[in-house]
Write a protein that holds these residues in place. Structure first.
Motif, PDB file in Angstrom:
ATOM      1  N   LEU A 167       0.886  -1.177   0.000  1.00 10.52           N
ATOM      2  CA  LEU A 167       0.000   0.000   0.000  1.00 10.52           C
ATOM      3  C   LEU A 167       0.914   1.215   0.000  1.00 10.52           C
ATOM      4  N   VAL A 168       0.503   2.256  -0.703  1.00 13.82           N
ATOM      5  CA  VAL A 168       1.335   3.459  -0.708  1.00 13.82           C
ATOM      6  C   VAL A 168       1.203   4.127   0.660  1.00 13.82           C
ATOM      7  N   SER A 169       2.315   4.253   1.374  1.00 10.54           N
ATOM      8  CA  SER A 169       2.263   4.874   2.698  1.00 10.54           C
ATOM      9  C   SER A 169       3.252   6.036   2.767  1.00 10.54           C
ATOM     10  N   VAL A 170       2.739   7.195   3.173  1.00 13.10           N
ATOM     11  CA  VAL A 170       3.564   8.409   3.199  1.00 13.10           C
ATOM     12  C   VAL A 170       4.628   8.300   4.296  1.00 13.10           C
ATOM     13  N   THR A 171       4.186   8.089   5.543  1.00 12.32           N
ATOM     14  CA  THR A 171       5.171   8.105   6.630  1.00 12.32           C
ATOM     15  C   THR A 171       6.089   6.884   6.601  1.00 12.32           C
ATOM     16  N   ALA A 172       5.615   5.749   6.069  1.00 11.91           N
ATOM     17  CA  ALA A 172       6.517   4.595   5.970  1.00 11.91           C
ATOM     18  C   ALA A 172       7.587   4.860   4.901  1.00 11.91           C
ATOM     19  N   THR A 173       7.203   5.508   3.799  1.00 16.11           N
ATOM     20  CA  THR A 173       8.208   5.869   2.780  1.00 16.11           C
ATOM     21  C   THR A 173       9.253   6.788   3.405  1.00 16.11           C
ATOM     22  N   GLU A 174       8.773   7.790   4.166  1.00 22.46           N
ATOM     23  CA  GLU A 174       9.715   8.726   4.803  1.00 22.46           C
ATOM     24  C   GLU A 174      10.632   7.993   5.788  1.00 22.46           C
ATOM     25  N   THR A 175      10.030   7.090   6.567  1.00 22.60           N
ATOM     26  CA  THR A 175      10.794   6.383   7.599  1.00 22.60           C
ATOM     27  C   THR A 175      11.902   5.538   6.982  1.00 22.60           C
ATOM     28  N   PHE A 176      11.567   4.769   5.930  1.00 23.44           N
ATOM     29  CA  PHE A 176      12.591   3.893   5.333  1.00 23.44           C
ATOM     30  C   PHE A 176      13.647   4.720   4.591  1.00 23.44           C
ATOM     31  N   MET A 177      13.213   5.838   3.995  1.00 24.11           N
ATOM     32  CA  MET A 177      14.184   6.689   3.296  1.00 24.11           C
ATOM     33  C   MET A 177      15.210   7.219   4.305  1.00 24.11           C
ATOM     34  N   MET A 178      14.714   7.636   5.479  1.00 27.79           N
ATOM     35  CA  MET A 178      15.632   8.155   6.503  1.00 27.79           C
ATOM     36  C   MET A 178      16.547   7.053   7.020  1.00 27.79           C
ATOM     37  N   ALA A 179      15.946   5.909   7.381  1.00 26.92           N
ATOM     38  CA  ALA A 179      16.744   4.826   7.958  1.00 26.92           C
ATOM     39  C   ALA A 179      17.803   4.366   6.956  1.00 26.92           C
ATOM     40  N   ALA A 180      17.452   4.361   5.672  1.00 32.46           N
ATOM     41  CA  ALA A 180      18.361   3.841   4.633  1.00 32.46           C
ATOM     42  C   ALA A 180      19.600   4.705   4.469  1.00 32.46           C
ATOM     43  N   THR A 181      19.517   6.002   4.852  1.00 39.09           N
ATOM     44  CA  THR A 181      20.691   6.864   4.642  1.00 39.09           C
ATOM     45  C   THR A 181      21.875   6.423   5.502  1.00 39.09           C
ATOM     46  N   LEU A 182      21.600   5.773   6.652  1.00 40.53           N
ATOM     47  CA  LEU A 182      22.702   5.327   7.515  1.00 40.53           C
ATOM     48  C   LEU A 182      22.920   3.814   7.435  1.00 40.53           C
ATOM     49  N   ALA A 183      22.155   3.143   6.573  1.00 42.33           N
ATOM     50  CA  ALA A 183      22.280   1.676   6.495  1.00 42.33           C
ATOM     51  C   ALA A 183      23.491   1.281   5.648  1.00 42.33           C
ATOM     52  N   GLN A 184      23.841  -0.001   5.754  1.00 43.17           N
ATOM     53  CA  GLN A 184      24.921  -0.519   4.911  1.00 43.17           C
ATOM     54  C   GLN A 184      24.352  -0.935   3.571  1.00 43.17           C
ATOM     55  N   GLY A 185      24.851  -0.379   2.485  1.00 37.36           N
ATOM     56  CA  GLY A 185      24.403  -0.796   1.158  1.00 37.36           C
ATOM     57  C   GLY A 185      23.237   0.027   0.640  1.00 37.36           C
ATOM     58  N   LYS A 186      22.683  -0.506  -0.481  1.00 37.64           N
ATOM     59  CA  LYS A 186      21.682   0.255  -1.219  1.00 37.64           C
ATOM     60  C   LYS A 186      20.258  -0.154  -0.809  1.00 37.64           C
ATOM     61  N   THR A 187      19.361   0.828  -0.759  1.00 34.82           N
ATOM     62  CA  THR A 187      17.929   0.536  -0.533  1.00 34.82           C
ATOM     63  C   THR A 187      17.153   1.015  -1.751  1.00 34.82           C
ATOM     64  N   VAL A 188      16.236   0.166  -2.218  1.00 40.58           N
ATOM     65  CA  VAL A 188      15.352   0.583  -3.311  1.00 40.58           C
ATOM     66  C   VAL A 188      13.920   0.457  -2.808  1.00 40.58           C
ATOM     67  N   LEU A 189      13.195   1.580  -2.795  1.00 39.11           N
ATOM     68  CA  LEU A 189      11.793   1.585  -2.352  1.00 39.11           C
ATOM     69  C   LEU A 189      10.912   1.667  -3.587  1.00 39.11           C
ATOM     70  N   LYS A 190      10.042   0.664  -3.754  1.00 34.45           N
ATOM     71  CA  LYS A 190       9.165   0.646  -4.938  1.00 34.45           C
ATOM     72  C   LYS A 190       7.710   0.830  -4.523  1.00 34.45           C
ATOM     73  N   ASN A 191       6.928   1.450  -5.406  1.00 36.92           N
ATOM     74  CA  ASN A 191       5.556   1.848  -5.082  1.00 36.92           C
ATOM     75  C   ASN A 191       5.571   2.801  -3.883  1.00 36.92           C
ATOM     76  N   ALA A 192       6.593   3.656  -3.872  1.00 40.27           N
ATOM     77  CA  ALA A 192       6.759   4.627  -2.791  1.00 40.27           C
ATOM     78  C   ALA A 192       5.756   5.761  -2.962  1.00 40.27           C
ATOM     79  N   ALA A 193       5.462   6.440  -1.849  1.00 45.65           N
ATOM     80  CA  ALA A 193       4.580   7.616  -1.924  1.00 45.65           C
ATOM     81  C   ALA A 193       5.317   8.757  -2.622  1.00 45.65           C
ATOM     82  N   MET A 194       4.557   9.657  -3.266  1.00 44.77           N
ATOM     83  CA  MET A 194       5.160  10.729  -4.067  1.00 44.77           C
ATOM     84  C   MET A 194       4.814  12.114  -3.520  1.00 44.77           C
ATOM     85  N   GLU A 195       4.292  12.158  -2.299  1.00 45.06           N
ATOM     86  CA  GLU A 195       3.839  13.426  -1.723  1.00 45.06           C
ATOM     87  C   GLU A 195       4.984  14.449  -1.669  1.00 45.06           C
TER      88      GLU A 195
END
Ligand code: UD1
Length: 430
Positions: A167-195
């Protein structure tokens, strides 16, 4: 302290005049505040709205050991270098849904986070399964105890992930985008919210050194690492939902009103719909003028079907104000809420005011207009329907009382002062 608004209705007259400014957005500022947890560098945010949800984040920050100081009316300096634990104060976090956006940055920075099931508006069931699934996919271990969640990562480092949102989720997209900046390796979020709030968050993270491509599209790629960019002050973008609500009010009760400090492109769907309904609007770079409407009767404007949708579609957060609009214009209009359950319950109060609305099912109502609304005592059920009631009370005949103003204050800074400046007879009483 229970505060309420007393509103004297205009009985359908279109007399409001002047300029009404839009302040920084609630949905934009909350993830930006959360993102400051990702860096030890001091940050300044400006155009921060003075709203209850920001105060709640300030209280959560205090418990975490974050320094959060107001340096000017709309400017805050934040320093998270002293943060020691990842536990969100349960009593405070339970009060608003967006508290969960702090969990991702905490987990990414400290390797642990704990939080209660978040509360917030009464707009139906609001699960957090997507958040929990994503955190675990990034390598966190989840323990649930007494209604609270505890997440921990071995060696304190999250792993990048490829994640498709069911499901397209605004705050979950934001949360994973933030967490991914400090994670090891690459994160790809698909069907992400576009707000737009996701785009502004990505701009802020990029200014801190994050590598993000695709924010504002359905596929976002983040290269994890460290955030060592030069910190700078960052502006909270204007609230597009406040812009939209003021537009609807101006269309219904305005003679000539200019809505300033806004990004008209972010409410394009509403502008298009109001134009098709017959409203005359002039769109400038950072303002919108609703003009000459004093002479045009609402009954000569036409109704239309509204179906809520993720951005850039019609926002669910403008669904209640738009339903008020549809009660005043001519014809039958179907309102279809597709994002949340239970987000149409407020229509019972509009019916009590005299609106002709039939509920087909929990997701669909039929509105027949125009109908004269009559002032009533109302209970603000959630932040967005609360403001819709203020609009309904302004167009109604007679006086209204709107209780539970806290819900409106959660997202809109001193809205009554700005409304008074354009001619609304509204008062806050304790
Ligand atoms: C955000 C906005 C809110 C807006 C909403 C939809 C903030 C602070 N709030 O809320 O104003 O109304 O987007 O535009 O930005 N869902 C799940 N599981 C989850 C998460 C969500 O099933 O783990 C469902 C929700 O119940 C809902 C749908 O996904 O039916 C979309 O909700 P979501 O985009 O997550 O809303 P929020 O981000 O909470």
């Amino acid at each position: 302290m229970k505060e309420r608004f007393l509103v004297k209705g205009l009985a359908g007259k279109k007399t409001l005049k002047g300029v009404i400014p839009v302040f920084g957005g609630k949905n934009a500022v909350l993830p930006l505040l959360a993102a400051t947890l990702l860096t030890k560098a001091p940050i300044e945010l400006y155009n921060v709205p003075d709203i209850e949800d920001v105060k709640r984040v300030g209280e959560l920050f205090e418990h975490l050991g974050v320094s959060f100081g107001r340096v000017a009316k709309d400017r805050y300096s934040i320093n998270t270098s002293g943060i020691s634990n990842g536990e969100l104060n349960h009593e405070i976090a339970k009060r608003f849904r967006a508290s969960i956006v702090l969990a991702g940055p905490l987990l990414a920075r400290l390797g642990q986070a704990s939080f209660p099931h978040p509360g917030g508006d009464v707009i139906g069931e609001r699960p957090i399964d997507i958040f929990l699934e994503g955190f675990q996919r990034m390598g966190a271990t989840l323990t649930e105890r007494d209604g609270s969640y505890h997440l921990e990562v071995k060696k304190k480092k999250l792993q990048g992930m490829e994640y498709f949102f069911k499901l397209v989720s605004v705050t979950a997209t934001e949360t994973f985008m933030m967490a991914a900046t400090l994670a090891q390796g690459k994160t790809v979020l698909k069907n992400a919210a576009m707000e737009p709030e996701i785009t502004s968050l990505a701009e802020f993270l990029t200014s801190l050194g994050a590598k993000i491509v695709g924010a504002g599209t359905p596929v976002i790629t983040i290269e994890g690492g460290t955030l060592t960019g030069t910190p700078k002050s960052f502006m909270v973008p204007p609230d597009r939902l406040e812009t939209g609500s003021f537009l609807i009010l101006a269309a219904l009760a305005g003679d000539t009103i200019e809505i300033t400090n806004c990004n008209p492109g972010e409410v394009e769907v509403l502008i298009e719909m109001l134009r098709r309904s017959g409203v005359s609007l002039t769109v400038k770079k950072n303002s919108i003028i609703v003009k000459g409407n004093g002479k045009v009767k609402n009954s000569s404007l036409s109704g239309m079907n509204v179906r809520t949708h993720e951005y850039p579609g019609f926002p669910t957060d403008l669904q209640a104000p738009m339903t008020v609009y549809l009660t005043q214009v001519k014809g039958e209009s179907l309102v279809f809420e597709t994002v949340f359950e239970g987000r149409l319950n407020y229509v019972h109060d509009l019916v009590r005011m005299g609106a002709d609305i039939s509920m087909w099912n929990p997701h669909q109502v039929m509105v027949r207009g125009p109908k004269v609304l009559v002032g009533r005592e109302l209970e603000s059920p959630d932040i967005r329907a609360g403001l819709a009631f203020v609009i309904a009370a302004i167009v109604a005949k007679g006086d209204s009382v709107i209780n539970n103003v806290y819900h409106i204050d959660r997202g809109y800074e001193e809205v009554e002062k700005r409304l008074r400046a354009i001619g609304v007879d509204i008062e806050r009483v304790k």
